[in-house]
Motif scaffolding. Structure first.
Motif, PDB file in Angstrom:
ATOM      1  N   LEU A   1       0.828  -1.204   0.000  1.00 17.22           N
ATOM      2  CA  LEU A   1       0.000   0.000   0.000  1.00 17.22           C
ATOM      3  C   LEU A   1       0.864   1.257   0.000  1.00 17.22           C
ATOM      4  CD1 LEU A   1      -2.890  -0.759   2.542  1.00 17.22           C
ATOM      5  CD2 LEU A   1      -3.080  -0.483   0.065  1.00 17.22           C
ATOM      6  N   ASP A   2       0.364   2.288  -0.631  1.00 17.10           N
ATOM      7  CA  ASP A   2       1.051   3.574  -0.650  1.00 17.10           C
ATOM      8  C   ASP A   2       1.194   4.085   0.792  1.00 17.10           C
ATOM      9  OD1 ASP A   2       1.189   6.641  -0.842  1.00 17.10           O
ATOM     10  OD2 ASP A   2       1.418   6.040  -2.929  1.00 17.10           O
ATOM     11  N   PRO A   3       2.374   4.573   1.173  1.00 19.47           N
ATOM     12  CA  PRO A   3       2.557   5.052   2.558  1.00 19.47           C
ATOM     13  C   PRO A   3       1.610   6.184   2.929  1.00 19.47           C
ATOM     14  CG  PRO A   3       4.410   5.699   1.159  1.00 19.47           C
ATOM     15  CD  PRO A   3       3.613   4.707   0.394  1.00 19.47           C
ATOM     16  N   ARG A   4       1.189   6.990   1.952  1.00 20.81           N
ATOM     17  CA  ARG A   4       0.234   8.054   2.239  1.00 20.81           C
ATOM     18  C   ARG A   4      -1.108   7.474   2.667  1.00 20.81           C
ATOM     19  NH1 ARG A   4       0.965  10.991  -3.449  1.00 20.81           N
ATOM     20  NH2 ARG A   4       1.034   8.773  -4.008  1.00 20.81           N
ATOM     21  N   VAL A   5      -1.514   6.364   2.044  1.00 20.21           N
ATOM     22  CA  VAL A   5      -2.759   5.702   2.421  1.00 20.21           C
ATOM     23  C   VAL A   5      -2.677   5.219   3.864  1.00 20.21           C
ATOM     24  CG1 VAL A   5      -4.258   3.725   1.957  1.00 20.21           C
ATOM     25  CG2 VAL A   5      -3.280   5.022   0.058  1.00 20.21           C
ATOM     26  N   LYS A   6      -1.555   4.606   4.223  1.00 21.79           N
ATOM     27  CA  LYS A   6      -1.402   4.087   5.576  1.00 21.79           C
ATOM     28  C   LYS A   6      -1.381   5.200   6.612  1.00 21.79           C
ATOM     29  CE  LYS A   6       1.858   0.930   3.957  1.00 21.79           C
ATOM     30  NZ  LYS A   6       2.952  -0.046   4.132  1.00 21.79           N
TER      31      LYS A   6
ATOM     32  N   TYR B   1       1.319  -1.413  13.004  1.00 22.36           N
ATOM     33  CA  TYR B   1       1.505  -1.938  11.648  1.00 22.36           C
ATOM     34  C   TYR B   1       2.153  -0.912  10.721  1.00 22.36           C
ATOM     35  CZ  TYR B   1      -1.946   0.622   8.897  1.00 22.36           C
ATOM     36  OH  TYR B   1      -2.604   1.597   8.202  1.00 22.36           O
ATOM     37  N   LEU B   2       2.018   0.388  11.057  1.00 20.91           N
ATOM     38  CA  LEU B   2       2.556   1.425  10.171  1.00 20.91           C
ATOM     39  C   LEU B   2       4.060   1.295  10.015  1.00 20.91           C
ATOM     40  CD1 LEU B   2       2.185   4.002   8.494  1.00 20.91           C
ATOM     41  CD2 LEU B   2       2.407   5.318  10.616  1.00 20.91           C
ATOM     42  N   THR B   3       4.785   1.244  11.139  1.00 23.98           N
ATOM     43  CA  THR B   3       6.241   1.127  11.062  1.00 23.98           C
ATOM     44  C   THR B   3       6.680  -0.306  10.756  1.00 23.98           C
ATOM     45  OG1 THR B   3       6.298   0.848  13.481  1.00 23.98           O
ATOM     46  CG2 THR B   3       6.671   3.062  12.619  1.00 23.98           C
ATOM     47  N   LEU B   4       5.836  -1.287  11.103  1.00 17.44           N
ATOM     48  CA  LEU B   4       6.204  -2.680  10.845  1.00 17.44           C
ATOM     49  C   LEU B   4       6.127  -3.025   9.364  1.00 17.44           C
ATOM     50  CD1 LEU B   4       4.411  -4.477  13.820  1.00 17.44           C
ATOM     51  CD2 LEU B   4       6.872  -4.224  13.512  1.00 17.44           C
ATOM     52  N   THR B   5       5.289  -2.310   8.616  1.00 15.41           N
ATOM     53  CA  THR B   5       5.092  -2.650   7.195  1.00 15.41           C
ATOM     54  C   THR B   5       5.565  -1.550   6.248  1.00 15.41           C
ATOM     55  OG1 THR B   5       2.837  -1.727   7.178  1.00 15.41           O
ATOM     56  CG2 THR B   5       3.080  -4.053   7.779  1.00 15.41           C
ATOM     57  N   THR B   6       6.168  -0.486   6.772  1.00 21.97           N
ATOM     58  CA  THR B   6       6.608   0.629   5.933  1.00 21.97           C
ATOM     59  C   THR B   6       8.063   0.940   6.218  1.00 21.97           C
ATOM     60  OG1 THR B   6       4.376   1.550   6.222  1.00 21.97           O
ATOM     61  CG2 THR B   6       6.005   2.937   5.124  1.00 21.97           C
TER      62      THR B   6
ATOM     63  N   GLY C   1       6.108   9.532   2.264  1.00 19.84           N
ATOM     64  CA  GLY C   1       4.684   9.685   2.532  1.00 19.84           C
ATOM     65  C   GLY C   1       4.382  10.886   3.414  1.00 19.84           C
ATOM     66  N   LEU C   2       5.159  11.060   4.474  1.00 23.27           N
ATOM     67  CA  LEU C   2       4.976  12.212   5.356  1.00 23.27           C
ATOM     68  C   LEU C   2       5.181  13.527   4.611  1.00 23.27           C
ATOM     69  CD1 LEU C   2       6.788  10.953   8.589  1.00 23.27           C
ATOM     70  CD2 LEU C   2       4.383  11.562   8.411  1.00 23.27           C
ATOM     71  N   GLU C   3       6.226  13.563   3.773  1.00 23.11           N
ATOM     72  CA  GLU C   3       6.516  14.787   3.031  1.00 23.11           C
ATOM     73  C   GLU C   3       5.402  15.115   2.045  1.00 23.11           C
ATOM     74  OE1 GLU C   3       9.961  16.747   0.150  1.00 23.11           O
ATOM     75  OE2 GLU C   3      10.239  14.730   0.995  1.00 23.11           O
ATOM     76  N   GLU C   4       4.872  14.089   1.367  1.00 22.78           N
ATOM     77  CA  GLU C   4       3.807  14.323   0.398  1.00 22.78           C
ATOM     78  C   GLU C   4       2.540  14.842   1.088  1.00 22.78           C
ATOM     79  OE1 GLU C   4       3.493  14.165  -2.888  1.00 22.78           O
ATOM     80  OE2 GLU C   4       5.622  13.774  -3.171  1.00 22.78           O
ATOM     81  N   ILE C   5       2.232  14.283   2.254  1.00 28.27           N
ATOM     82  CA  ILE C   5       1.031  14.717   2.968  1.00 28.27           C
ATOM     83  C   ILE C   5       1.167  16.157   3.459  1.00 28.27           C
ATOM     84  CG2 ILE C   5      -0.301  14.354   5.092  1.00 28.27           C
ATOM     85  CD1 ILE C   5       0.045  11.372   4.695  1.00 28.27           C
ATOM     86  N   MET C   6       2.374  16.518   3.901  1.00 32.17           N
ATOM     87  CA  MET C   6       2.586  17.870   4.433  1.00 32.17           C
ATOM     88  C   MET C   6       3.020  18.868   3.370  1.00 32.17           C
ATOM     89  SD  MET C   6       4.417  17.109   8.122  1.00 32.17           S
ATOM     90  CE  MET C   6       5.808  16.214   7.394  1.00 32.17           C
ATOM     91  N   SER C   7       3.220  18.423   2.119  1.00 28.55           N
ATOM     92  CA  SER C   7       3.718  19.315   1.067  1.00 28.55           C
ATOM     93  C   SER C   7       2.818  20.527   0.785  1.00 28.55           C
ATOM     94  CB  SER C   7       3.947  18.518  -0.225  1.00 28.55           C
ATOM     95  OG  SER C   7       2.750  17.892  -0.655  1.00 28.55           O
ATOM     96  N   PRO C   8       1.465  20.429   0.916  1.00 28.38           N
ATOM     97  CA  PRO C   8       0.662  21.644   0.689  1.00 28.38           C
ATOM     98  C   PRO C   8       1.012  22.790   1.640  1.00 28.38           C
ATOM     99  CG  PRO C   8      -0.737  19.699   0.605  1.00 28.38           C
ATOM    100  CD  PRO C   8       0.604  19.245   1.077  1.00 28.38           C
ATOM    101  N   LEU C   9       1.594  22.459   2.798  1.00 25.80           N
ATOM    102  CA  LEU C   9       1.943  23.501   3.765  1.00 25.80           C
ATOM    103  C   LEU C   9       3.216  24.255   3.388  1.00 25.80           C
ATOM    104  CD1 LEU C   9       1.236  21.530   7.079  1.00 25.80           C
ATOM    105  CD2 LEU C   9      -0.247  23.193   5.949  1.00 25.80           C
ATOM    106  N   LYS C  10       3.887  23.807   2.324  1.00 22.06           N
ATOM    107  CA  LYS C  10       5.105  24.499   1.895  1.00 22.06           C
ATOM    108  C   LYS C  10       4.822  25.916   1.414  1.00 22.06           C
ATOM    109  CE  LYS C  10       7.739  20.370   0.516  1.00 22.06           C
ATOM    110  NZ  LYS C  10       8.391  19.655  -0.613  1.00 22.06           N
ATOM    111  N   VAL C  11       3.596  26.162   0.987  1.00 21.17           N
ATOM    112  CA  VAL C  11       3.255  27.494   0.485  1.00 21.17           C
ATOM    113  C   VAL C  11       3.330  28.555   1.583  1.00 21.17           C
ATOM    114  CG1 VAL C  11       1.813  26.593  -1.360  1.00 21.17           C
ATOM    115  CG2 VAL C  11       0.788  27.061   0.862  1.00 21.17           C
TER     116      VAL C  11
END
Length: 265
Positions: free
Chosen positions: A19-24, A124-129, A137-147
């Motif tokens: 699964l995509d890390p952003r989904v998790k 399961y998040l750290t066990l499977t990622t 994944g963290l960077e992509e989720i928080m990327s809108p805040l770069k503005v």
């Protein structure tokens, strides 16, 4: 130390691993929100079944995850006892000047179940990622805040490095403890003050080793030309496929349904 799953990664090729890390990450956030918004004990049963199925689909040992609860046993007991004696309501029993209420027992039961399921459901998040995917994944989720100038990449990097070195620090602490025991140190004898004082020979070298590792890591990153997110590209860009979207939407619907049912009943 040996029963702490946080920061450990178990390689695999299961559906959960792929699964995509952003989904998790998004599902973990929704899971925590659902966990603390449900006020009906019966609704924790389907939530527990969901977590159990996720663990099994990831081909992880549910028993080992349960063993990790040993690491929070003190917090679990402390919070439940506080709620039992501090919640006002109908008196059940009285011990000295402390009163046990029915509402206090009920609230302590809720808090205890929530803490246990929080540890089990988020392990399961750290066990499977892997650390790399978790950072992306963290960077992509928080990327809108770069503005607004938010350092999304730097924060994601710090979180992933911290998670990565938790098992390493536990291993080092265990080695230092065994070395001090071989030199005659006693960590389990005496009163609380003596036990706290006995921890100094363990904590001092652990902190020194931690700062040394941090310095070596910073030097290695600078030597490889690391300059943060500026001009940085990825070897494997994150792309969500049909399965990722189905899992994301389906699970969010399940969580919302549990919250709505909890409010109705």
């Amino acid at each position: 130390m040996n029963n702490m799953p946080l920061g450990q990664y178990v390689p695999g090729n299961t559906l959960i691993h792929r699964l995509d890390p952003r989904v998790k990450l998004i599902l973990v956030i929704f899971y925590m929100i659902t966990l603390f918004m449900i006020d009906n004990l019966l609704l924790y049963i389907p939530l527990f079944i969901f977590v159990y199925l996720v663990v099994k689909l990831a081909n992880l040992s549910f028993l080992n995850i349960l063993k990790s609860l040993k690491s929070i046993i003190f917090i679990l007991l402390f919070t439940t006892v506080i709620h039992i004696f501090s919640t006002p309501g109908r008196e059940v029993a009285s011990i000295w000047k402390l009163t046990i209420t029915y509402e206090g027992i009920q609230r302590a039961l809720y808090i205890g179940i929530r803490l246990i399921m929080l540890v089990i459901g988020t392990s399961y998040l750290t066990l499977t990622t892997s650390t790399t995917k978790l950072t992306d994944g963290l960077e992509e989720i928080m990327s809108p805040l770069k503005v607004i100038g938010f350092p999304a990449h730097e924060l994601a990097m710090m979180i992933s490095i911290a998670l990565r070195f938790i098992p390493t620090l536990f291993d080092e602490a265990n080695k230092i403890r065994k070395a001090q025991l071989a030199r005659g140190a006693e960590f389990d004898s005496g009163n609380v003050l003596k036990k706290a004082k006995a921890m100094i020979p363990l904590l001092v070298p652990l902190f020194i080793n931690s700062f040394r590792r941090a310095s070596e890591l910073a030097t290695a990153m600078e030597a490889r030309g690391y300059k943060g997110s500026e001009g940085r590209t990825r070897l494997n860009p994150l792309v969500m496929n049909r399965v990722d979207w189905l899992v994301l939407i389906g699970t969010i619907i399940l969580f919302i349904a549990l919250i709505v049912i909890g409010k109705i009943i």
